[in-house]
Design an enzyme around this catalytic site. Structure first.
Site, PDB file in Angstrom:
ATOM      1  N   LYS A  25       9.402  11.497  -3.700  1.00  0.00           N
ATOM      2  CA  LYS A  25      10.006  11.363  -5.035  1.00  0.00           C
ATOM      3  C   LYS A  25       9.052  11.863  -6.114  1.00  0.00           C
ATOM      4  O   LYS A  25       9.384  11.841  -7.305  1.00  0.00           O
ATOM      5  CB  LYS A  25      10.314   9.882  -5.343  1.00  0.00           C
ATOM      6  N   LYS A  75      -4.646  11.202   3.249  1.00  0.00           N
ATOM      7  CA  LYS A  75      -5.464  10.524   2.228  1.00  0.00           C
ATOM      8  C   LYS A  75      -6.936  10.421   2.643  1.00  0.00           C
ATOM      9  O   LYS A  75      -7.828  10.494   1.803  1.00  0.00           O
ATOM     10  CB  LYS A  75      -4.897   9.139   1.918  1.00  0.00           C
ATOM     11  N   ASP A 112      -3.214   4.100  -5.984  1.00  0.00           N
ATOM     12  CA  ASP A 112      -2.224   3.233  -5.337  1.00  0.00           C
ATOM     13  C   ASP A 112      -2.408   1.759  -5.723  1.00  0.00           C
ATOM     14  O   ASP A 112      -1.446   1.059  -6.028  1.00  0.00           O
ATOM     15  CB  ASP A 112      -2.330   3.343  -3.799  1.00  0.00           C
ATOM     16  N   GLY A 137      -0.995  -6.792   6.904  1.00  0.00           N
ATOM     17  CA  GLY A 137      -1.335  -5.407   7.205  1.00  0.00           C
ATOM     18  C   GLY A 137      -2.780  -5.135   6.833  1.00  0.00           C
ATOM     19  O   GLY A 137      -3.355  -5.847   5.989  1.00  0.00           O
ATOM     20  N   GLY A 139      -3.908  -1.535   6.918  1.00  0.00           N
ATOM     21  CA  GLY A 139      -3.957  -0.070   7.012  1.00  0.00           C
ATOM     22  C   GLY A 139      -4.438   0.561   5.716  1.00  0.00           C
ATOM     23  O   GLY A 139      -5.080  -0.086   4.875  1.00  0.00           O
ATOM     24  N   GLY A 140      -4.095   1.838   5.539  1.00  0.00           N
ATOM     25  CA  GLY A 140      -4.575   2.612   4.403  1.00  0.00           C
ATOM     26  C   GLY A 140      -4.220   2.005   3.067  1.00  0.00           C
ATOM     27  O   GLY A 140      -5.050   1.958   2.155  1.00  0.00           O
ATOM     28  N   ASN A 161      -3.251  -9.520  10.145  1.00  0.00           N
ATOM     29  CA  ASN A 161      -2.900  -8.231  10.764  1.00  0.00           C
ATOM     30  C   ASN A 161      -2.759  -8.387  12.270  1.00  0.00           C
ATOM     31  O   ASN A 161      -3.387  -9.257  12.875  1.00  0.00           O
ATOM     32  CB  ASN A 161      -3.993  -7.192  10.456  1.00  0.00           C
ATOM     33  N   ARG A 162      -1.884  -7.535  12.842  1.00  0.00           N
ATOM     34  CA  ARG A 162      -1.700  -7.548  14.305  1.00  0.00           C
ATOM     35  C   ARG A 162      -3.041  -7.306  14.996  1.00  0.00           C
ATOM     36  O   ARG A 162      -3.439  -8.055  15.875  1.00  0.00           O
ATOM     37  CB  ARG A 162      -0.693  -6.458  14.685  1.00  0.00           C
ATOM     38  N   TYR A 227      10.211   0.772  -0.100  1.00  0.00           N
ATOM     39  CA  TYR A 227      11.439   0.715  -0.892  1.00  0.00           C
ATOM     40  C   TYR A 227      12.462   1.584  -0.187  1.00  0.00           C
ATOM     41  O   TYR A 227      12.114   2.462   0.610  1.00  0.00           O
ATOM     42  CB  TYR A 227      11.200   1.232  -2.329  1.00  0.00           C
TER      43      TYR A 227
END
Ligand code: NDP
Length: 287
Positions: A25, A75, A112, A137, A139-140, A161-162, A227
Protein backbone atom coordinates in the site's frame (compact mmCIF):
# COMPACT_ATOMS: atom_id res chain seq x y z
CA UNK A 1 21.73 -8.58 -18.24
CA UNK A 2 21.39 -4.88 -17.36
CA UNK A 3 18.65 -3.92 -14.91
CA UNK A 4 15.91 -1.51 -16.05
CA UNK A 5 14.13 0.23 -13.17
CA UNK A 6 12.09 2.38 -15.62
CA UNK A 7 12.55 5.53 -13.53
CA UNK A 8 11.69 9.00 -14.81
CA UNK A 9 14.96 10.80 -14.12
CA UNK A 10 13.34 14.25 -14.52
CA UNK A 11 11.57 13.79 -11.16
CA UNK A 12 12.58 12.72 -7.64
CA UNK A 13 12.03 9.00 -7.30
CA UNK A 14 11.01 7.03 -4.24
CA UNK A 15 10.09 3.35 -4.03
CA UNK A 16 9.43 0.39 -1.80
CA UNK A 17 11.70 -2.60 -2.39
CA UNK A 18 10.37 -6.03 -1.44
CA UNK A 19 9.65 -9.51 -2.72
CA UNK A 20 6.76 -9.99 -3.15
CA UNK A 21 5.69 -6.35 -3.20
CA UNK A 22 2.66 -6.12 -5.51
CA UNK A 23 0.33 -6.03 -2.48
CA UNK A 24 2.13 -3.00 -0.98
CA UNK A 25 0.00 0.00 0.00
CA UNK A 26 3.06 2.27 0.21
CA UNK A 27 2.67 3.83 -3.30
CA UNK A 28 -0.93 4.78 -2.47
CA UNK A 29 0.03 6.15 0.97
CA UNK A 30 2.95 8.23 -0.30
CA UNK A 31 0.92 9.59 -3.23
CA UNK A 32 -1.72 10.77 -0.73
CA UNK A 33 0.98 12.36 1.47
CA UNK A 34 2.53 14.04 -1.60
CA UNK A 35 -0.82 15.44 -2.75
CA UNK A 36 -1.57 16.69 0.75
CA UNK A 37 1.80 18.44 1.18
CA UNK A 38 2.20 19.67 -2.42
CA UNK A 39 5.45 17.75 -2.92
CA UNK A 40 6.07 16.37 -6.43
CA UNK A 41 7.45 12.86 -6.49
CA UNK A 42 7.19 9.47 -8.13
CA UNK A 43 6.77 6.50 -5.77
CA UNK A 44 6.53 2.94 -6.99
CA UNK A 45 6.71 -0.63 -5.73
CA UNK A 46 9.66 -2.55 -7.15
CA UNK A 47 10.03 -6.31 -6.81
CA UNK A 48 13.71 -7.03 -6.24
CA UNK A 49 15.23 -10.45 -6.96
CA UNK A 50 16.47 -12.00 -3.71
CA UNK A 51 20.17 -12.01 -4.61
CA UNK A 52 20.20 -8.53 -6.18
CA UNK A 53 19.15 -6.26 -3.32
CA UNK A 54 22.44 -4.29 -3.02
CA UNK A 55 22.75 -3.91 -6.78
CA UNK A 56 19.17 -2.54 -7.08
CA UNK A 57 19.67 -0.05 -4.24
CA UNK A 58 22.83 1.38 -5.83
CA UNK A 59 21.26 1.54 -9.28
CA UNK A 60 18.20 3.29 -7.83
CA UNK A 61 20.44 5.91 -6.18
CA UNK A 62 22.25 6.53 -9.46
CA UNK A 63 18.94 7.19 -11.32
CA UNK A 64 17.71 10.16 -9.26
CA UNK A 65 16.46 7.83 -6.56
CA UNK A 66 16.08 9.85 -3.37
CA UNK A 67 14.63 7.43 -0.87
CA UNK A 68 13.50 3.85 -0.37
CA UNK A 69 11.21 1.95 1.91
CA UNK A 70 12.31 -1.61 2.52
CA UNK A 71 9.91 -4.43 3.25
CA UNK A 72 9.99 -8.22 3.63
CA UNK A 73 12.45 -9.91 3.22
CA UNK A 74 15.11 -7.21 2.88
CA UNK A 75 15.09 -5.22 6.15
CA UNK A 76 18.18 -6.98 7.49
CA UNK A 77 19.98 -6.77 4.11
CA UNK A 78 19.29 -3.03 4.17
CA UNK A 79 20.73 -2.80 7.67
CA UNK A 80 23.99 -4.40 6.47
CA UNK A 81 24.17 -2.23 3.34
CA UNK A 82 23.86 1.20 4.96
CA UNK A 83 26.89 3.44 5.47
CA UNK A 84 25.26 5.14 8.46
CA UNK A 85 22.37 4.17 10.74
CA UNK A 86 20.18 6.02 13.18
CA UNK A 87 20.42 4.86 16.78
CA UNK A 88 17.01 3.14 16.61
CA UNK A 89 18.01 1.28 13.41
CA UNK A 90 21.29 0.24 15.01
CA UNK A 91 19.43 -1.17 18.03
CA UNK A 92 16.77 -2.99 16.02
CA UNK A 93 19.15 -4.53 13.47
CA UNK A 94 16.71 -3.61 10.71
CA UNK A 95 16.14 -0.76 8.24
CA UNK A 96 12.86 0.16 6.53
CA UNK A 97 13.82 3.67 5.36
CA UNK A 98 16.81 4.62 3.22
CA UNK A 99 17.99 7.93 1.84
CA UNK A 100 21.02 8.95 -0.20
CA UNK A 101 23.34 11.94 -0.03
CA UNK A 102 25.13 13.74 -2.89
CA UNK A 103 27.91 11.11 -2.90
CA UNK A 104 25.26 8.35 -3.00
CA UNK A 105 26.15 7.22 0.54
CA UNK A 106 23.33 5.09 1.95
CA UNK A 107 21.70 6.15 5.23
CA UNK A 108 19.22 3.95 7.12
CA UNK A 109 16.50 4.31 9.72
CA UNK A 110 13.66 2.19 11.06
CA UNK A 111 10.25 3.82 11.52
CA UNK A 112 8.11 0.72 12.22
CA UNK A 113 8.32 1.05 16.00
CA UNK A 114 7.50 4.74 16.05
CA UNK A 115 4.62 3.95 13.68
CA UNK A 116 3.13 1.52 16.18
CA UNK A 117 3.57 3.90 19.12
CA UNK A 118 1.98 6.82 17.22
CA UNK A 119 -0.98 4.69 16.22
CA UNK A 120 -1.50 3.35 19.74
CA UNK A 121 -1.02 6.59 21.64
CA UNK A 122 -2.07 9.38 19.27
CA UNK A 123 -4.68 7.77 17.00
CA UNK A 124 -6.19 5.41 19.56
CA UNK A 125 -5.51 7.24 22.84
CA UNK A 126 -3.77 4.32 24.58
CA UNK A 127 -1.47 5.33 27.44
CA UNK A 128 1.49 2.94 27.73
CA UNK A 129 3.14 4.60 30.73
CA UNK A 130 3.18 2.27 33.80
CA UNK A 131 1.14 -0.35 31.93
CA UNK A 132 1.89 -4.09 31.64
CA UNK A 133 2.51 -5.05 28.02
CA UNK A 134 2.49 -8.53 26.48
CA UNK A 135 4.25 -8.80 23.11
CA UNK A 136 3.60 -12.07 21.27
CA UNK A 137 6.32 -12.94 18.77
CA UNK A 138 10.04 -12.24 18.61
CA UNK A 139 10.65 -11.64 14.90
CA UNK A 140 11.74 -8.61 12.89
CA UNK A 141 8.84 -6.38 13.84
CA UNK A 142 9.41 -6.97 17.56
CA UNK A 143 13.06 -5.93 17.25
CA UNK A 144 11.82 -2.66 15.77
CA UNK A 145 9.09 -1.96 18.33
CA UNK A 146 10.89 -2.75 21.61
CA UNK A 147 12.99 0.41 21.91
CA UNK A 148 10.12 2.86 21.16
CA UNK A 149 7.86 0.84 23.49
CA UNK A 150 10.43 1.16 26.30
CA UNK A 151 10.62 4.91 25.68
CA UNK A 152 6.96 5.11 26.77
CA UNK A 153 8.05 3.67 30.17
CA UNK A 154 5.63 0.77 30.62
CA UNK A 155 5.71 -0.97 34.00
CA UNK A 156 6.79 -4.20 32.30
CA UNK A 157 7.10 -5.85 28.89
CA UNK A 158 6.71 -9.64 28.61
CA UNK A 159 7.75 -11.26 25.32
CA UNK A 160 6.12 -14.65 24.64
CA UNK A 161 7.34 -16.63 21.67
CA UNK A 162 7.12 -20.17 20.28
CA UNK A 163 10.92 -20.31 20.06
CA UNK A 164 11.72 -19.06 23.51
CA UNK A 165 15.45 -18.59 22.81
CA UNK A 166 14.58 -15.74 20.38
CA UNK A 167 12.56 -13.99 23.06
CA UNK A 168 15.40 -14.45 25.55
CA UNK A 169 17.90 -12.95 23.08
CA UNK A 170 15.70 -9.87 22.76
CA UNK A 171 15.40 -9.42 26.53
CA UNK A 172 19.19 -9.61 26.79
CA UNK A 173 19.60 -6.99 24.07
CA UNK A 174 16.94 -4.58 25.30
CA UNK A 175 17.08 -5.04 29.08
CA UNK A 176 18.94 -1.74 29.55
CA UNK A 177 15.95 0.01 27.96
CA UNK A 178 13.37 -1.24 30.47
CA UNK A 179 11.87 -4.06 32.50
CA UNK A 180 11.61 -6.88 29.94
CA UNK A 181 11.11 -10.60 30.50
CA UNK A 182 10.78 -13.59 28.16
CA UNK A 183 8.47 -16.56 28.59
CA UNK A 184 6.66 -19.36 26.79
CA UNK A 185 2.94 -19.14 26.00
CA UNK A 186 2.25 -21.83 28.62
CA UNK A 187 3.81 -19.63 31.30
CA UNK A 188 1.18 -16.96 30.68
CA UNK A 189 -1.59 -18.79 32.53
CA UNK A 190 -2.77 -16.77 35.56
CA UNK A 191 -1.26 -13.56 34.17
CA UNK A 192 -3.14 -10.65 32.63
CA UNK A 193 -2.01 -7.48 30.83
CA UNK A 194 -3.11 -3.92 30.08
CA UNK A 195 -1.88 -4.04 26.48
CA UNK A 196 -1.42 -7.12 24.25
CA UNK A 197 0.39 -6.83 20.92
CA UNK A 198 0.16 -9.69 18.43
CA UNK A 199 3.41 -9.47 16.48
CA UNK A 200 3.35 -13.06 15.26
CA UNK A 201 2.65 -13.81 11.60
CA UNK A 202 -0.19 -16.15 12.63
CA UNK A 203 -3.13 -13.92 11.67
CA UNK A 204 -1.91 -14.15 8.09
CA UNK A 205 -2.58 -17.90 8.23
CA UNK A 206 -5.90 -17.42 10.06
CA UNK A 207 -4.45 -18.87 13.29
CA UNK A 208 -4.25 -17.69 16.88
CA UNK A 209 -1.18 -17.68 19.13
CA UNK A 210 -1.58 -20.37 21.84
CA UNK A 211 -2.28 -17.79 24.52
CA UNK A 212 -4.67 -18.42 27.44
CA UNK A 213 -7.82 -16.26 27.40
CA UNK A 214 -7.04 -15.14 30.97
CA UNK A 215 -4.42 -12.68 29.62
CA UNK A 216 -7.32 -10.36 28.86
CA UNK A 217 -8.85 -8.39 31.73
CA UNK A 218 -11.20 -5.40 31.96
CA UNK A 219 -9.90 -2.65 29.69
CA UNK A 220 -7.12 -4.66 28.04
CA UNK A 221 -6.12 -3.11 24.72
CA UNK A 222 -5.42 -5.69 21.99
CA UNK A 223 -3.44 -4.71 18.89
CA UNK A 224 -2.75 -6.95 15.89
CA UNK A 225 0.13 -5.79 13.69
CA UNK A 226 -1.61 -7.41 10.74
CA UNK A 227 -4.50 -5.79 8.88
CA UNK A 228 -6.83 -6.95 6.14
CA UNK A 229 -10.18 -6.10 4.60
CA UNK A 230 -11.88 -7.41 7.75
CA UNK A 231 -11.10 -7.94 11.43
CA UNK A 232 -8.25 -10.40 11.93
CA UNK A 233 -8.83 -13.69 13.74
CA UNK A 234 -6.92 -12.29 16.75
CA UNK A 235 -9.15 -9.19 16.86
CA UNK A 236 -12.28 -11.35 16.79
CA UNK A 237 -10.89 -13.59 19.54
CA UNK A 238 -9.99 -10.57 21.69
CA UNK A 239 -13.53 -9.19 21.31
CA UNK A 240 -15.00 -12.57 22.27
CA UNK A 241 -12.97 -12.39 25.51
CA UNK A 242 -14.57 -9.02 26.27
CA UNK A 243 -11.85 -6.65 25.03
CA UNK A 244 -13.33 -3.37 23.81
CA UNK A 245 -10.17 -1.59 22.64
CA UNK A 246 -9.14 -3.75 19.70
CA UNK A 247 -7.08 -2.47 16.75
CA UNK A 248 -5.40 -3.72 13.60
CA UNK A 249 -2.06 -2.64 12.09
CA UNK A 250 -3.34 -0.39 9.31
CA UNK A 251 -2.71 2.72 11.40
CA UNK A 252 0.83 1.50 12.15
CA UNK A 253 1.43 1.05 8.42
CA UNK A 254 0.39 4.62 7.66
CA UNK A 255 2.24 6.05 10.68
CA UNK A 256 5.54 4.34 9.79
CA UNK A 257 5.13 5.72 6.25
CA UNK A 258 4.54 9.21 7.66
CA UNK A 259 7.75 8.92 9.68
CA UNK A 260 9.64 7.92 6.51
CA UNK A 261 8.04 10.84 4.64
CA UNK A 262 9.26 13.15 7.40
CA UNK A 263 12.79 11.69 7.19
CA UNK A 264 12.87 12.38 3.42
CA UNK A 265 10.99 15.68 3.14
CA UNK A 266 11.12 17.22 6.62
CA UNK A 267 7.29 17.40 6.69
CA UNK A 268 4.99 15.26 8.84
CA UNK A 269 1.79 14.64 6.83
CA UNK A 270 -1.66 14.23 8.35
CA UNK A 271 -2.26 10.52 8.85
CA UNK A 272 -5.88 10.35 9.99
CA UNK A 273 -7.32 11.21 6.57
CA UNK A 274 -4.95 8.74 4.89
CA UNK A 275 -5.93 5.91 7.27
CA UNK A 276 -9.60 6.64 6.51
CA UNK A 277 -8.89 6.71 2.78
CA UNK A 278 -7.11 3.34 2.95
CA UNK A 279 -9.85 1.73 5.03
CA UNK A 280 -12.36 2.76 2.40
CA UNK A 281 -10.22 1.50 -0.44
CA UNK A 282 -9.71 -1.95 1.13
CA UNK A 283 -13.37 -2.10 2.17
CA UNK A 284 -12.55 -2.15 5.88
CA UNK A 285 -14.67 0.34 7.76
CA UNK A 286 -14.92 -1.72 10.94
CA UNK A 287 -12.63 -0.94 13.88
P1 NDP B 1 8.74 -12.59 11.42
O1 NDP B 1 8.62 -13.64 10.37
O2 NDP B 1 10.04 -11.92 11.63
O3 NDP B 1 8.29 -13.24 12.85
C1 NDP B 1 7.17 -14.07 12.92
C2 NDP B 1 6.83 -14.38 14.37
O4 NDP B 1 5.66 -15.21 14.38
C3 NDP B 1 7.92 -15.17 15.11
O5 NDP B 1 8.00 -14.74 16.44
C4 NDP B 1 7.40 -16.60 15.02
O6 NDP B 1 7.81 -17.42 16.09
C5 NDP B 1 5.91 -16.39 15.14
N1 NDP B 1 5.19 -17.53 14.56
C6 NDP B 1 5.14 -17.89 13.26
N2 NDP B 1 4.41 -19.03 13.13
C7 NDP B 1 4.04 -19.39 14.38
C8 NDP B 1 3.29 -20.49 14.91
N3 NDP B 1 2.78 -21.45 14.11
N4 NDP B 1 3.08 -20.55 16.24
C9 NDP B 1 3.57 -19.58 17.06
N5 NDP B 1 4.31 -18.52 16.62
C10 NDP B 1 4.53 -18.44 15.30
O7 NDP B 1 7.57 -11.54 11.11
P2 NDP B 1 7.53 -9.98 11.43
O8 NDP B 1 7.91 -9.77 12.84
O9 NDP B 1 8.26 -9.23 10.38
O10 NDP B 1 5.97 -9.66 11.19
C11 NDP B 1 4.98 -10.16 12.07
C12 NDP B 1 3.61 -9.64 11.64
O11 NDP B 1 3.57 -8.23 11.73
C13 NDP B 1 3.22 -9.98 10.19
O12 NDP B 1 1.86 -10.32 10.18
C14 NDP B 1 3.46 -8.68 9.45
O13 NDP B 1 2.61 -8.58 8.33
C15 NDP B 1 3.09 -7.66 10.52
N6 NDP B 1 3.74 -6.36 10.34
C16 NDP B 1 2.94 -5.26 10.23
C17 NDP B 1 3.48 -4.01 10.09
C18 NDP B 1 2.59 -2.83 9.96
O14 NDP B 1 3.04 -1.75 9.57
N7 NDP B 1 1.31 -2.96 10.27
C19 NDP B 1 4.96 -3.79 10.05
C20 NDP B 1 5.71 -5.02 10.22
C21 NDP B 1 5.12 -6.25 10.35
P3 NDP B 1 9.23 -18.23 16.04
O15 NDP B 1 10.29 -17.23 16.44
O16 NDP B 1 9.05 -19.33 16.99
O17 NDP B 1 9.40 -18.68 14.59
Amino acid sequence: MSIDLSLDTSINNYAVFGNPVKHSKSPQIHSLFARQTGITLNYQAIEVPHEKFGEYVKLFASQKGKGLNITVPFKENAFSLCNTLTQRAELSGSVNTIWFDEQNNIHGDTTDGKGLINDLTINNGIDIHNKSVLVMGAGGSVKAILEPLCTEKPEQIVIANRTISRAVQLTEKFSVQGNIEACSYAELSNRSFDIIINATSLSLAGELPPVPETVIKNNTCCYDLMYSDMNTIFMNWAKEQGATKVFDGLGMLVEQAAESFNVWHGVKPDTVSVIENLRKSIGNSRR
